[in-house]
Design a protein around this motif. Structure first.
Motif, PDB file in Angstrom:
ATOM      1  N   PRO A  29       0.830  -1.201   0.000  1.00 35.51           N
ATOM      2  CA  PRO A  29       0.000   0.000   0.000  1.00 35.51           C
ATOM      3  C   PRO A  29       0.868   1.256   0.000  1.00 35.51           C
ATOM      4  CG  PRO A  29      -0.807  -1.588   1.609  1.00 35.51           C
ATOM      5  CD  PRO A  29       0.518  -2.094   1.135  1.00 35.51           C
ATOM      6  N   HIS A  30       0.422   2.291  -0.715  1.00 31.47           N
ATOM      7  CA  HIS A  30       1.214   3.524  -0.826  1.00 31.47           C
ATOM      8  C   HIS A  30       1.498   4.151   0.539  1.00 31.47           C
ATOM      9  CE1 HIS A  30       1.724   4.241  -5.133  1.00 31.47           C
ATOM     10  NE2 HIS A  30       0.531   3.678  -5.299  1.00 31.47           N
ATOM     11  N   ASP A  31       0.560   4.002   1.487  1.00 26.72           N
ATOM     12  CA  ASP A  31       0.771   4.630   2.782  1.00 26.72           C
ATOM     13  C   ASP A  31       1.764   3.864   3.660  1.00 26.72           C
ATOM     14  OD1 ASP A  31      -0.835   2.442   3.244  1.00 26.72           O
ATOM     15  OD2 ASP A  31      -2.238   3.479   4.559  1.00 26.72           O
ATOM     16  N   LYS A  32       2.286   2.730   3.155  1.00 24.84           N
ATOM     17  CA  LYS A  32       3.245   1.943   3.923  1.00 24.84           C
ATOM     18  C   LYS A  32       4.616   1.859   3.255  1.00 24.84           C
ATOM     19  CE  LYS A  32      -0.270  -0.910   6.175  1.00 24.84           C
ATOM     20  NZ  LYS A  32      -0.798  -2.281   6.432  1.00 24.84           N
ATOM     21  N   VAL A  33       4.837   2.629   2.199  1.00 24.55           N
ATOM     22  CA  VAL A  33       6.123   2.544   1.490  1.00 24.55           C
ATOM     23  C   VAL A  33       7.290   2.983   2.366  1.00 24.55           C
ATOM     24  CG1 VAL A  33       5.110   2.799  -0.808  1.00 24.55           C
ATOM     25  CG2 VAL A  33       5.813   4.844   0.475  1.00 24.55           C
ATOM     26  N   SER A  34       7.018   3.794   3.388  1.00 21.44           N
ATOM     27  CA  SER A  34       8.100   4.285   4.248  1.00 21.44           C
ATOM     28  C   SER A  34       8.708   3.190   5.116  1.00 21.44           C
ATOM     29  CB  SER A  34       7.593   5.425   5.139  1.00 21.44           C
ATOM     30  OG  SER A  34       6.533   4.992   5.961  1.00 21.44           O
ATOM     31  N   ARG A  35       8.144   1.994   5.070  1.00 20.77           N
ATOM     32  CA  ARG A  35       8.691   0.869   5.842  1.00 20.77           C
ATOM     33  C   ARG A  35       9.719   0.061   5.060  1.00 20.77           C
ATOM     34  NH1 ARG A  35       3.187  -1.942   8.296  1.00 20.77           N
ATOM     35  NH2 ARG A  35       2.220  -0.053   9.189  1.00 20.77           N
ATOM     36  N   TYR A  36       9.854   0.339   3.749  1.00 21.93           N
ATOM     37  CA  TYR A  36      10.605  -0.552   2.884  1.00 21.93           C
ATOM     38  C   TYR A  36      11.610   0.199   2.013  1.00 21.93           C
ATOM     39  CZ  TYR A  36       6.484  -3.441   3.930  1.00 21.93           C
ATOM     40  OH  TYR A  36       5.467  -4.119   4.563  1.00 21.93           O
ATOM     41  N   GLY A  37      12.487  -0.593   1.375  1.00 22.63           N
ATOM     42  CA  GLY A  37      13.249  -0.083   0.242  1.00 22.63           C
ATOM     43  C   GLY A  37      12.353  -0.161  -0.978  1.00 22.63           C
ATOM     44  N   ILE A  38      12.215   0.928  -1.732  1.00 19.63           N
ATOM     45  CA  ILE A  38      11.277   1.014  -2.844  1.00 19.63           C
ATOM     46  C   ILE A  38      12.045   1.198  -4.154  1.00 19.63           C
ATOM     47  CG2 ILE A  38       9.341   2.297  -3.835  1.00 19.63           C
ATOM     48  CD1 ILE A  38       8.597   0.809  -1.304  1.00 19.63           C
ATOM     49  N   VAL A  39      11.591   0.524  -5.198  1.00 20.91           N
ATOM     50  CA  VAL A  39      12.242   0.632  -6.508  1.00 20.91           C
ATOM     51  C   VAL A  39      11.306   1.282  -7.518  1.00 20.91           C
ATOM     52  CG1 VAL A  39      13.583  -1.442  -6.021  1.00 20.91           C
ATOM     53  CG2 VAL A  39      11.498  -1.632  -7.370  1.00 20.91           C
ATOM     54  N   GLY A  40      11.902   1.926  -8.514  1.00 21.40           N
ATOM     55  CA  GLY A  40      11.171   2.470  -9.642  1.00 21.40           C
ATOM     56  C   GLY A  40      11.915   2.144 -10.919  1.00 21.40           C
ATOM     57  N   GLY A  41      11.235   2.190 -12.067  1.00 24.99           N
ATOM     58  CA  GLY A  41      11.918   1.884 -13.310  1.00 24.99           C
ATOM     59  C   GLY A  41      10.968   1.666 -14.468  1.00 24.99           C
ATOM     60  N   LYS A  42      11.467   0.986 -15.505  1.00 24.35           N
ATOM     61  CA  LYS A  42      10.729   0.775 -16.748  1.00 24.35           C
ATOM     62  C   LYS A  42      10.308  -0.689 -16.861  1.00 24.35           C
ATOM     63  CE  LYS A  42      13.022   0.468 -20.575  1.00 24.35           C
ATOM     64  NZ  LYS A  42      13.846   0.796 -21.768  1.00 24.35           N
ATOM     65  N   PRO A  43       9.003  -0.963 -16.949  1.00 23.25           N
ATOM     66  CA  PRO A  43       8.550  -2.352 -17.125  1.00 23.25           C
ATOM     67  C   PRO A  43       9.050  -2.917 -18.448  1.00 23.25           C
ATOM     68  CG  PRO A  43       6.750  -0.922 -16.415  1.00 23.25           C
ATOM     69  CD  PRO A  43       7.874  -0.022 -16.795  1.00 23.25           C
ATOM     70  N   LEU A  44       9.530  -4.154 -18.410  1.00 19.22           N
ATOM     71  CA  LEU A  44      10.010  -4.824 -19.617  1.00 19.22           C
ATOM     72  C   LEU A  44       9.096  -5.960 -20.040  1.00 19.22           C
ATOM     73  CD1 LEU A  44      13.836  -5.099 -18.825  1.00 19.22           C
ATOM     74  CD2 LEU A  44      12.657  -3.334 -20.156  1.00 19.22           C
ATOM     75  N   ALA A  45       8.511  -6.630 -19.079  1.00 21.11           N
ATOM     76  CA  ALA A  45       7.624  -7.760 -19.336  1.00 21.11           C
ATOM     77  C   ALA A  45       6.800  -7.984 -18.084  1.00 21.11           C
ATOM     78  CB  ALA A  45       8.442  -9.013 -19.687  1.00 21.11           C
ATOM     79  N   ASP A  46       5.916  -8.964 -18.129  1.00 19.25           N
ATOM     80  CA  ASP A  46       5.130  -9.282 -16.939  1.00 19.25           C
ATOM     81  C   ASP A  46       6.065  -9.565 -15.766  1.00 19.25           C
ATOM     82  OD1 ASP A  46       2.788  -8.979 -18.279  1.00 19.25           O
ATOM     83  OD2 ASP A  46       2.444 -11.128 -18.618  1.00 19.25           O
ATOM     84  N   HIS A  47       5.897  -8.802 -14.704  1.00 15.60           N
ATOM     85  CA  HIS A  47       6.627  -9.004 -13.449  1.00 15.60           C
ATOM     86  C   HIS A  47       8.099  -8.558 -13.503  1.00 15.60           C
ATOM     87  CE1 HIS A  47       3.132 -11.196 -12.140  1.00 15.60           C
ATOM     88  NE2 HIS A  47       3.293 -12.106 -13.077  1.00 15.60           N
ATOM     89  N   ILE A  48       8.594  -8.094 -14.649  1.00 14.19           N
ATOM     90  CA  ILE A  48      10.009  -7.727 -14.763  1.00 14.19           C
ATOM     91  C   ILE A  48      10.131  -6.240 -15.074  1.00 14.19           C
ATOM     92  CG2 ILE A  48      12.201  -8.150 -15.964  1.00 14.19           C
ATOM     93  CD1 ILE A  48      11.143 -10.918 -16.695  1.00 14.19           C
ATOM     94  N   MET A  49      11.066  -5.581 -14.391  1.00 16.05           N
ATOM     95  CA  MET A  49      11.286  -4.154 -14.587  1.00 16.05           C
ATOM     96  C   MET A  49      12.785  -3.864 -14.598  1.00 16.05           C
ATOM     97  SD  MET A  49       9.747  -0.974 -12.331  1.00 16.05           S
ATOM     98  CE  MET A  49      10.605  -1.425 -10.826  1.00 16.05           C
ATOM     99  N   GLU A  50      13.216  -2.970 -15.473  1.00 14.15           N
ATOM    100  CA  GLU A  50      14.584  -2.468 -15.424  1.00 14.15           C
ATOM    101  C   GLU A  50      14.604  -1.316 -14.428  1.00 14.15           C
ATOM    102  OE1 GLU A  50      18.126  -0.572 -18.215  1.00 14.15           O
ATOM    103  OE2 GLU A  50      16.330  -1.428 -19.152  1.00 14.15           O
ATOM    104  N   VAL A  51      15.362  -1.468 -13.373  1.00 14.36           N
ATOM    105  CA  VAL A  51      15.339  -0.515 -12.265  1.00 14.36           C
ATOM    106  C   VAL A  51      16.111   0.748 -12.624  1.00 14.36           C
ATOM    107  CG1 VAL A  51      16.029  -0.154  -9.855  1.00 14.36           C
ATOM    108  CG2 VAL A  51      15.095  -2.370 -10.573  1.00 14.36           C
ATOM    109  N   SER A  52      15.536   1.889 -12.279  1.00 13.56           N
ATOM    110  CA  SER A  52      16.227   3.167 -12.491  1.00 13.56           C
ATOM    111  C   SER A  52      16.377   3.953 -11.196  1.00 13.56           C
ATOM    112  CB  SER A  52      15.471   4.024 -13.518  1.00 13.56           C
ATOM    113  OG  SER A  52      14.151   4.308 -13.054  1.00 13.56           O
ATOM    114  N   ASP A  53      15.692   3.520 -10.126  1.00 13.34           N
ATOM    115  CA  ASP A  53      15.782   4.252  -8.865  1.00 13.34           C
ATOM    116  C   ASP A  53      15.512   3.309  -7.702  1.00 13.34           C
ATOM    117  OD1 ASP A  53      16.136   6.361  -7.163  1.00 13.34           O
ATOM    118  OD2 ASP A  53      14.159   7.257  -7.496  1.00 13.34           O
TER     119      ASP A  53
END
Length: 290
Positions: free
Chosen positions: A161-185
């Motif tokens: 949930p967005h209101d719980k992201v402060s508990r974790y390490g969070i990644v962002g990036g570009k989706p490449l396929a189902d369930h797979i993302m190239e991480v950029s942040d």
């Protein structure tokens, strides 16, 4: 090919005091099986039998658990309890398990750095010792499959949930396929308005040996500890990192409420007492609703 796994298990477990005053939190049982045994089993089920556990002061019980206990084995043989005898024997044979102590509690990144001599120039898996996964295909195996495709570090992630992201390490990036993302942040425990997504790192990694060089350059971060997420941000400037949204469910045993929930779910899967336990839960809930 991923041949080695590292399991960090050196934390103090302060959220489970006083239970963890004299025993590791990783040895807290989910019914009758220590948490870390599930983690080791996941590595073995993923084809990895060379495992390094990063332990610390007061963690000797983990070493004893995966060692042979000849007196206990003899007693079980005398009682002709073949099933339990075989289970206890299996613990000592399930993998080649090695141990090294983290001399000072300085964070997950520092703990991983202790594995550099064991893994050398090979990529390796990391499985957090207080996180249990339930999945058809072991989550570590899922990451290995992605690594074989991209030959780069892979992070297991899950939606939170967005209101719980402060508990974790969070990644962002570009989706490449189902369930797979190239991480950029990658951001360690961001405020909700600063999070690049709601995809949280889920306690499983495949890391290239380049991570050790970046850990040497990583200053202490959140909690005055060396954060693995910060080291991976440096690594991201040198090579690609991918994420895989896990197919399965993560159980975080790091806090009491989730530990209780996990115990209930696992109990309901046990054929020998699932039915009477479910009836007990229904009766208990009914009493609290009256």
């Amino acid at each position: 090919m991923i041949r080695k796994a590292v399991i960090p298990a050196a934390g103090l477990g302060t959220r489970f005091l006083p239970a963890t005053k004299a025993q590791p939190k990783e040895m807290l049982p989910i019914i009758d099986t220590p948490t870390i045994q599930y983690v080791v089993q996941e590595a073995v089920d993923s084809g990895i039998e060379d495992i390094l556990i990063i332990s610390g002061k007061g963690k000797r019980a983990i070493e004893d658990h995966f060692d042979r206990n000849f007196e206990l084995e003899a007693r079980l043989e005398e009682k002709e309890d073949e099933a339990l005898y075989n289970e206890i024997r299996r613990l000592g044979d399930m993998a080649n398990i090695h141990f090294v102590r983290q001399k000072e509690i300085k964070g997950l990144g520092d703990a991983i750095y202790y594995a550099r001599f064991h893994t050398g120039n090979e990529p390796f898996a990391v499985l957090l010792g207080d996180t249990v996964m339930s999945s058809v295909i072991p989550v570590t195996q899922q990451l290995i499959d992605i690594y074989e495709q991209y030959k780069a570090s892979v992070l297991a992630v899950e939606e939170v949930p967005h209101d719980k992201v402060s508990r974790y390490g969070i990644v962002g990036g570009k989706p490449l396929a189902d369930h797979i993302m190239e991480v950029s942040d990658l951001v360690e425990k961001p405020a909700p308005d600063q999070a690049p997504s709601n995809l949280a790192i889920a306690g499983r990694y495949i890391l290239t040996p380049e991570i050790y060089k970046t850990l040497e350059q990583t200053p202490r971060g959140k909690g005055n500890e060396v954060q693995l997420t910060d080291a991976m941000r440096i690594l991201l400037k040198r090579e690609c990192i991918y994420s895989h949204t896990i197919e399965g469910k993560r159980y975080d045993i790091g806090n009491k409420l989730d530990f209780l929930k996990t115990t209930v779910e696992f109990a309901l899967r046990r054929r020998e007492f699932a039915a009477p336990f479910l009836e007990f839960l229904k009766e208990t809930v009914s009493q609290h609703q009256d």
